[in-house]
Design an enzyme around this catalytic site. Structure first.
Site: not given
Ligand code: AP5
Ligand code: MG
Ligand code: ZN
Length: 214
Positions: A13, A88, A127, A160, A171
């Site tokens: 996203k 969300r 990431r 992160r 998540r």
């Protein structure tokens, strides 16, 4: 143009929203990025949000909705925006619709970036995010020129806190329970568009531009 990005954590996203914002000259508004900036600056909002984010849970709707409504008042939102990570939940989507209706506006496109759960865990571990400007990289799919250094601003790249495999699993569960119902919500509103997020990130963007130019 008012665009919403939908998709699981790690679907891409943020990657696509940044490209859309640059091409169409509209702001990229990521609630996750706003919370992370608040955590970095140790604000009251940041302290509240962190307790939820570290567990992979959603921040309560009331906090998010107030924050986003304030953001919409800024001048750069006059020609629209690309929302990344908001709404969300169904109550967040309803709050957005209500706010837009009050000004005679509506969501133009809800773009669902589809990536199966199996691909997600792999992506998250690779990431890297810049502590300075928030740029996102991937050690394999989108590496920086120099390892652990941001191409844009030269600051350090980090993993992160919520990208650890255990948190990513939670998540994903939270996504399926609370966010996936938005796909039907926007389908019913006639604005849902789906793209295959497993393609190369530039090909995903080409597909999105096709959709937005129709
Ligand atoms: P948020 O920051 O929104 O996280 P998220 O939705 O979990 O999504 P991510 O940012 O992890 O993934 P992304 O889809 O942006 O993927 P990216 O482009 O980076 O939210 C974090 C937390 O904040 C939430 O858990 C919650 O607690 C809270 N929060 C935020 N908004 C909220 C709200 N509205 N209500 C309540 N709570 C809220 O890509 C991932 C990786 O893959 C990158 O390394 C990238 O380089 C790579 N990649 C991207 N595309 C491709 C591709 N096509 N091929 C290969 N690799 C790719
Ligand atoms: Mg993101
Ligand atoms: Zn940077």
């Amino acid at each position: 143009m008012k665009i919403i990005m939908l998709g699981a954590p790690g679907a891409g996203k943020g990657t696509q929203a940044k490209k859309i914002a640059a091409k169409y000259d509209i702001p990229h508004i990521s609630t996750g990025d706003i919370f992370r900036a608040n955590i970095k600056n140790n604000t009251e909002l940041g302290q509240k949000a962190k307790t939820y984010m570290d567990k992979g849970e959603l921040v309560p709707d009331s906090l998010v909705v107030d924050l986003i409504m304030d953001r919409f008042k800024e001048a750069d939102c006059a020609n629209g925006y690309v929302l990344d990570g908001f709404p969300r939940t169904i109550p967040q989507a309803e709050a957005l619709d209500e706010a837009l209706k009050a000004s005679g506006a509506k969501v133009d496109f809800a773009i669902d970036v589809e990536v199966p759960d199996e691909n997600i865990i792999n992506r998250m571990g690779g990431r890297r995010a810049c502590v300075g400007c928030g740029a996102t990289y991937h050690v394999e799919f989108n590496p920086p020129k120099q390892a652990d250094v941001c191409d844009t601003c030269g600051q350090k790249l980090i993993l992160r806190d919520d990208d650890k495999p255990e948190t990513v699993k939670n998540r994903l569960n939270v996504y399926h329970e609370q966010t996936q119902p938005l796909i039907d919500y926007y389908q019913n509103a006639g604005v849902l568009k789906q793209v295959d997020g497993t393609k190369d990130m530039n090909d995903v963007f080409t597909d999105i531009v096709d959709i937005l130019s129709k």
